[in-house]
Design an enzyme around this catalytic site. Sequence first.
Site, PDB file in Angstrom:
ATOM      1  N   ASP A  31      66.616 -23.814 -28.136  1.00  0.00           N
ATOM      2  CA  ASP A  31      65.577 -23.091 -27.385  1.00  0.00           C
ATOM      3  C   ASP A  31      64.279 -23.903 -27.415  1.00  0.00           C
ATOM      4  O   ASP A  31      63.882 -24.441 -28.451  1.00  0.00           O
ATOM      5  CB  ASP A  31      65.353 -21.703 -27.999  1.00  0.00           C
ATOM      6  CG  ASP A  31      64.604 -20.770 -27.060  1.00  0.00           C
ATOM      7  OD1 ASP A  31      65.214 -19.799 -26.584  1.00  0.00           O
ATOM      8  OD2 ASP A  31      63.402 -21.025 -26.812  1.00  0.00           O
ATOM      9  N   ILE A  32      63.608 -23.975 -26.268  1.00  0.00           N
ATOM     10  CA  ILE A  32      62.403 -24.788 -26.142  1.00  0.00           C
ATOM     11  C   ILE A  32      61.223 -24.169 -26.900  1.00  0.00           C
ATOM     12  O   ILE A  32      60.253 -24.867 -27.224  1.00  0.00           O
ATOM     13  CB  ILE A  32      62.058 -24.973 -24.638  1.00  0.00           C
ATOM     14  CG1 ILE A  32      61.210 -26.206 -24.422  1.00  0.00           C
ATOM     15  CG2 ILE A  32      61.400 -23.725 -24.066  1.00  0.00           C
ATOM     16  CD1 ILE A  32      61.093 -26.619 -22.963  1.00  0.00           C
ATOM     17  N   ASN A  88      69.700 -10.398 -24.580  1.00  0.00           N
ATOM     18  CA  ASN A  88      68.698  -9.589 -23.888  1.00  0.00           C
ATOM     19  C   ASN A  88      69.168  -9.346 -22.456  1.00  0.00           C
ATOM     20  O   ASN A  88      69.632 -10.269 -21.787  1.00  0.00           O
ATOM     21  CB  ASN A  88      67.346 -10.314 -23.879  1.00  0.00           C
ATOM     22  CG  ASN A  88      66.750 -10.447 -25.267  1.00  0.00           C
ATOM     23  OD1 ASN A  88      66.949  -9.586 -26.128  1.00  0.00           O
ATOM     24  ND2 ASN A  88      66.034 -11.533 -25.503  1.00  0.00           N
ATOM     25  N   GLY A  94      64.071  -7.381 -22.310  1.00  0.00           N
ATOM     26  CA  GLY A  94      63.327  -8.585 -22.652  1.00  0.00           C
ATOM     27  C   GLY A  94      63.909  -9.864 -22.079  1.00  0.00           C
ATOM     28  O   GLY A  94      63.561 -10.959 -22.515  1.00  0.00           O
ATOM     29  N   GLN A  95      64.793  -9.738 -21.065  1.00  0.00           N
ATOM     30  CA  GLN A  95      65.402 -10.929 -20.467  1.00  0.00           C
ATOM     31  C   GLN A  95      64.420 -11.590 -19.508  1.00  0.00           C
ATOM     32  O   GLN A  95      63.907 -10.940 -18.596  1.00  0.00           O
ATOM     33  CB  GLN A  95      66.688 -10.553 -19.724  1.00  0.00           C
ATOM     34  CG  GLN A  95      67.428 -11.757 -19.149  1.00  0.00           C
ATOM     35  CD  GLN A  95      68.767 -11.380 -18.499  1.00  0.00           C
ATOM     36  OE1 GLN A  95      69.063 -10.203 -18.302  1.00  0.00           O
ATOM     37  NE2 GLN A  95      69.563 -12.384 -18.182  1.00  0.00           N
ATOM     38  N   HIS A 101      72.709 -15.474 -21.578  1.00  0.00           N
ATOM     39  CA  HIS A 101      72.583 -16.390 -22.715  1.00  0.00           C
ATOM     40  C   HIS A 101      72.600 -15.626 -24.022  1.00  0.00           C
ATOM     41  O   HIS A 101      71.958 -14.581 -24.146  1.00  0.00           O
ATOM     42  CB  HIS A 101      71.311 -17.254 -22.614  1.00  0.00           C
ATOM     43  CG  HIS A 101      70.077 -16.481 -22.313  1.00  0.00           C
ATOM     44  ND1 HIS A 101      69.776 -16.029 -21.043  1.00  0.00           N
ATOM     45  CD2 HIS A 101      69.060 -16.056 -23.102  1.00  0.00           C
ATOM     46  CE1 HIS A 101      68.628 -15.371 -21.075  1.00  0.00           C
ATOM     47  NE2 HIS A 101      68.174 -15.360 -22.319  1.00  0.00           N
ATOM     48  N   LEU A 102      73.324 -16.168 -24.971  1.00  0.00           N
ATOM     49  CA  LEU A 102      73.383 -15.593 -26.317  1.00  0.00           C
ATOM     50  C   LEU A 102      72.428 -16.387 -27.197  1.00  0.00           C
ATOM     51  O   LEU A 102      72.596 -17.598 -27.370  1.00  0.00           O
ATOM     52  CB  LEU A 102      74.810 -15.690 -26.864  1.00  0.00           C
ATOM     53  CG  LEU A 102      75.019 -15.151 -28.286  1.00  0.00           C
ATOM     54  CD1 LEU A 102      74.800 -13.646 -28.338  1.00  0.00           C
ATOM     55  CD2 LEU A 102      76.416 -15.499 -28.796  1.00  0.00           C
ATOM     56  N   HIS A 103      71.416 -15.691 -27.739  1.00  0.00           N
ATOM     57  CA  HIS A 103      70.519 -16.334 -28.698  1.00  0.00           C
ATOM     58  C   HIS A 103      71.202 -16.366 -30.067  1.00  0.00           C
ATOM     59  O   HIS A 103      71.716 -15.338 -30.529  1.00  0.00           O
ATOM     60  CB  HIS A 103      69.226 -15.522 -28.875  1.00  0.00           C
ATOM     61  CG  HIS A 103      68.347 -15.422 -27.681  1.00  0.00           C
ATOM     62  ND1 HIS A 103      67.206 -16.199 -27.541  1.00  0.00           N
ATOM     63  CD2 HIS A 103      68.408 -14.642 -26.580  1.00  0.00           C
ATOM     64  CE1 HIS A 103      66.600 -15.872 -26.405  1.00  0.00           C
ATOM     65  NE2 HIS A 103      67.305 -14.934 -25.804  1.00  0.00           N
TER      66      HIS A 103
HETATM   67  P1  AMP Z   1      65.292 -14.378 -22.756  1.00  0.00           P
HETATM   68  O1  AMP Z   1      63.847 -14.002 -22.923  1.00  0.00           O
HETATM   69  O2  AMP Z   1      66.257 -13.577 -23.601  1.00  0.00           O
HETATM   70  O3  AMP Z   1      65.686 -14.397 -21.293  1.00  0.00           O
HETATM   71  O4  AMP Z   1      65.426 -15.835 -23.320  1.00  0.00           O
HETATM   72  C1  AMP Z   1      65.109 -16.980 -22.579  1.00  0.00           C
HETATM   73  C2  AMP Z   1      64.894 -18.094 -23.554  1.00  0.00           C
HETATM   74  O5  AMP Z   1      64.953 -19.317 -22.859  1.00  0.00           O
HETATM   75  C3  AMP Z   1      63.565 -18.049 -24.306  1.00  0.00           C
HETATM   76  O6  AMP Z   1      63.781 -17.968 -25.699  1.00  0.00           O
HETATM   77  C4  AMP Z   1      62.891 -19.359 -23.883  1.00  0.00           C
HETATM   78  O7  AMP Z   1      62.141 -19.947 -24.926  1.00  0.00           O
HETATM   79  C5  AMP Z   1      64.092 -20.208 -23.489  1.00  0.00           C
HETATM   80  N1  AMP Z   1      63.819 -21.288 -22.563  1.00  0.00           N
HETATM   81  C6  AMP Z   1      63.095 -21.226 -21.423  1.00  0.00           C
HETATM   82  N2  AMP Z   1      63.092 -22.415 -20.790  1.00  0.00           N
HETATM   83  C7  AMP Z   1      63.834 -23.260 -21.562  1.00  0.00           C
HETATM   84  C8  AMP Z   1      64.212 -24.627 -21.462  1.00  0.00           C
HETATM   85  N3  AMP Z   1      63.830 -25.408 -20.435  1.00  0.00           N
HETATM   86  N4  AMP Z   1      64.975 -25.160 -22.458  1.00  0.00           N
HETATM   87  C9  AMP Z   1      65.361 -24.405 -23.497  1.00  0.00           C
HETATM   88  N5  AMP Z   1      65.063 -23.107 -23.643  1.00  0.00           N
HETATM   89  C10 AMP Z   1      64.307 -22.539 -22.694  1.00  0.00           C
END
Ligand code: AMP
Length: 115
Positions: A31-32, A88, A94-95, A101-103
């Site tokens: 995650d960025i 999410n 909170g998506q 995507h699975l965190h």
């Molecule tokens: P969500 O809020 O559950 O939709 O999670 C989206 C996630 O994507 C967040 O934790 C962001 O930090 C992550 N994210 C957004 N852009 C990027 C990217 N370019 N590379 C890696 N992670 C990202």
Amino acid sequence: MSSQCLFCRIVAGEIPSTRVYEDDQVIAFRDISPAAPQHILLIPRRHIQSVAALEVEDAALMGHLMLQARHIAEQEGFADTGFRSVLNTGDEGGQTVGHLHLHLLAGRQMHWPPG
Ligand code: AMP
Ligand code: ZN
């Protein structure tokens, strides 16, 4: 593949990511903006909007995704200490990125309930 979708573009390699795992069905990358010392996102290569958009035909793919979550937890060394797995869904869930995507969060004590 949706050209508008951030994570489809990461799957395609159009946007760089630090990949920690990939196979023919899923990819995982860091995650960025990590919310824990280790924060990995595991996604299907195929565009699926969210858990709310899952179809019966996606069952095997989602089973595979969960098994690879276990594999990544072992590979990254947090299978035994524990980790948080989060999906999410939608605005109130909170998506922020509309590609399922699975965190995987690890490396610190997690708390409940989440915010
Ligand atoms: P969500 O809020 O559950 O939709 O999670 C989206 C996630 O994507 C967040 O934790 C962001 O930090 C992550 N994210 C957004 N852009 C990027 C990217 N370019 N590379 C890696 N992670 C990202
Ligand atoms: Zn997508």
